[in-house]
Motif scaffolding. Structure first.
Motif, PDB file in Angstrom:
ATOM      1  N   ILE A 161     -27.408 -22.678   5.639  1.00 54.51           N
ATOM      2  CA  ILE A 161     -26.713 -23.576   4.716  1.00 54.51           C
ATOM      3  C   ILE A 161     -26.891 -23.092   3.285  1.00 54.51           C
ATOM      4  CG2 ILE A 161     -26.632 -25.928   3.797  1.00 54.51           C
ATOM      5  CD1 ILE A 161     -27.316 -26.952   6.549  1.00 54.51           C
ATOM      6  N   HIS A 177     -24.512 -20.450   1.509  1.00 57.52           N
ATOM      7  CA  HIS A 177     -23.184 -20.784   1.010  1.00 57.52           C
ATOM      8  C   HIS A 177     -23.212 -21.261  -0.448  1.00 57.52           C
ATOM      9  CE1 HIS A 177     -21.349 -20.372   4.961  1.00 57.52           C
ATOM     10  NE2 HIS A 177     -22.361 -21.060   5.462  1.00 57.52           N
ATOM     11  N   SER A 213     -28.012 -33.414   1.486  1.00 55.14           N
ATOM     12  CA  SER A 213     -28.216 -33.361   2.937  1.00 55.14           C
ATOM     13  C   SER A 213     -29.042 -34.549   3.411  1.00 55.14           C
ATOM     14  CB  SER A 213     -28.924 -32.055   3.321  1.00 55.14           C
ATOM     15  OG  SER A 213     -28.116 -30.938   3.028  1.00 55.14           O
ATOM     16  N   THR A 242     -18.485 -31.002   1.530  1.00 54.96           N
ATOM     17  CA  THR A 242     -18.633 -29.892   2.473  1.00 54.96           C
ATOM     18  C   THR A 242     -19.720 -30.191   3.490  1.00 54.96           C
ATOM     19  OG1 THR A 242     -17.877 -28.257   0.850  1.00 54.96           O
ATOM     20  CG2 THR A 242     -19.152 -27.438   2.716  1.00 54.96           C
ATOM     21  N   LEU A 243     -20.863 -30.682   3.014  1.00 52.65           N
ATOM     22  CA  LEU A 243     -21.966 -31.008   3.912  1.00 52.65           C
ATOM     23  C   LEU A 243     -21.601 -32.186   4.816  1.00 52.65           C
ATOM     24  CD1 LEU A 243     -24.958 -30.688   1.396  1.00 52.65           C
ATOM     25  CD2 LEU A 243     -24.291 -29.053   3.165  1.00 52.65           C
ATOM     26  N   SER A 286     -18.710 -33.022   5.891  1.00 56.36           N
ATOM     27  CA  SER A 286     -17.698 -32.660   6.892  1.00 56.36           C
ATOM     28  C   SER A 286     -18.326 -32.130   8.178  1.00 56.36           C
ATOM     29  CB  SER A 286     -16.742 -31.611   6.316  1.00 56.36           C
ATOM     30  OG  SER A 286     -17.398 -30.365   6.135  1.00 56.36           O
ATOM     31  N   LYS A 287     -19.598 -31.740   8.111  1.00 53.93           N
ATOM     32  CA  LYS A 287     -20.297 -31.223   9.288  1.00 53.93           C
ATOM     33  C   LYS A 287     -21.017 -32.337  10.058  1.00 53.93           C
ATOM     34  CE  LYS A 287     -21.149 -26.898   6.757  1.00 53.93           C
ATOM     35  NZ  LYS A 287     -20.040 -26.161   7.375  1.00 53.93           N
ATOM     36  N   GLU A 288     -20.936 -33.567   9.520  1.00 50.81           N
ATOM     37  CA  GLU A 288     -21.611 -34.710  10.145  1.00 50.81           C
ATOM     38  C   GLU A 288     -20.574 -35.770  10.498  1.00 50.81           C
ATOM     39  OE1 GLU A 288     -23.425 -37.031  11.921  1.00 50.81           O
ATOM     40  OE2 GLU A 288     -25.025 -35.775  11.052  1.00 50.81           O
ATOM     41  N   ASP A 289     -20.323 -35.974  11.801  1.00 44.98           N
ATOM     42  CA  ASP A 289     -19.245 -36.872  12.219  1.00 44.98           C
ATOM     43  C   ASP A 289     -19.635 -38.348  12.207  1.00 44.98           C
ATOM     44  OD1 ASP A 289     -20.935 -36.938  14.370  1.00 44.98           O
ATOM     45  OD2 ASP A 289     -19.497 -36.093  15.814  1.00 44.98           O
TER      46      ASP A 289
END
Length: 260
Positions: A5, A8, A21, A49-50, A52-55
């Motif tokens: 992570i 990026h 996070s 962005t972060l 979007s990786k956690e639904d």
């Protein structure tokens, strides 16, 4: 925080990446809501962005009006309906009967507020008006501001807290500059905008005092394009408005908007 992570983002952004996070993981795992301070566009991008990786998480960002630059974010579990949630934003109205109020600039108002010991994150967009200023502020610090802000750059002022619906905005003024440059490199364009030699512009860039689109940029050869916003600590901001072809001598025509 996992190394993949970090890769990026710029090293200077790692502390914020860690905090963002944590907000996201707590919303997803512990069903917590988090209302952030005002975030600049780069911080908003990192957060989204972060997320979007956690639904299991949803986010709402709001700066008090449609075109705001700095916004607060509300992070919550994905089942939350955030449209009607309070974002904790008020308008700090600053006025004066001193005719010198018309000479005050964005930096004067920001400096006066920061001089009270207020963190930058508690202050949103600043709109300098002919008769004073409207500032978007975090509501939890609003009363403190009205109590203690009495002067802006030696001009005596009065303050009042207003609802967001009473906000008066003013479009940012840009001083147009037409340049011809040898290349679209960051150092070449910035040296012309700030009227510094190429060697002198390298120092703040390599020292991490330059941001391109709110991201720290230490590479002087980074190419710029239309739409990019560049800020140099101590020198101000400018925007690349257009890159308009080349001259007969092979130089690039560039239209710049310098924030004033």
């Amino acid at each position: 925080m996992r190394t993949e992570i970090y890769e990026h983002f710029h090293p200077d952004e790692r502390d914020y990446v860690d905090r963002a996070s944590e907000w996201i993981s707590h919303a997803g795992a512990y069903h917590e809501q988090k209302l952030t301070d005002f975030l600049d566009p780069r911080q908003q991008y990192i957060l989204e962005t972060l997320a979007s990786k956690e639904d299991k998480v949803t986010i709402r960002v709001d700066g008090g009006y449609m075109a705001s630059e700095r916004k607060r974010a509300l992070i919550a579990p994905d089942y939350s309906y955030l449209d009607g949630e309070e974002m904790g934003i008020q308008v700090l109205s600053i006025t004066s009967d001193d005719h010198k109020v018309g000479t005050l600039e964005h930096g004067d108002y920001l400096g006066a507020l920061l001089g009270l010991g207020i963190k930058r994150g508690k202050i949103g967009d600043i709109h300098v008006l002919d008769d004073g200023c409207h500032v978007l502020v975090a509501s939890e610090i609003g009363d403190f501001m009205t109590m203690h802000l009495q002067q802006v750059h030696r001009v005596h002022v009065w303050t009042e807290l207003l609802p967001v619906a009473s906000l008066r905005t003013k479009e940012v003024a840009l001083e147009a500059l037409d340049l011809t440059v040898a290349s679209l490199r960051l150092d070449g364009i910035a040296s012309d905008v700030y009227k510094l030699s190429r060697s002198k512009i390298l120092t703040p860039i390599r020292a991490g005092r330059c941001r391109v689109n709110w991201k720290v940029e230490e590479n002087p050869s980074t190419p710029l394009k239309a739409g990019d916003v560049i800020s140099m600590q101590g020198f101000g901001r400018f925007k690349v408005l257009e890159t308009d072809g080349m001259t007969k001598k092979g130089r690039f025509r560039v239209k710049i908007g310098k924030f004033v």
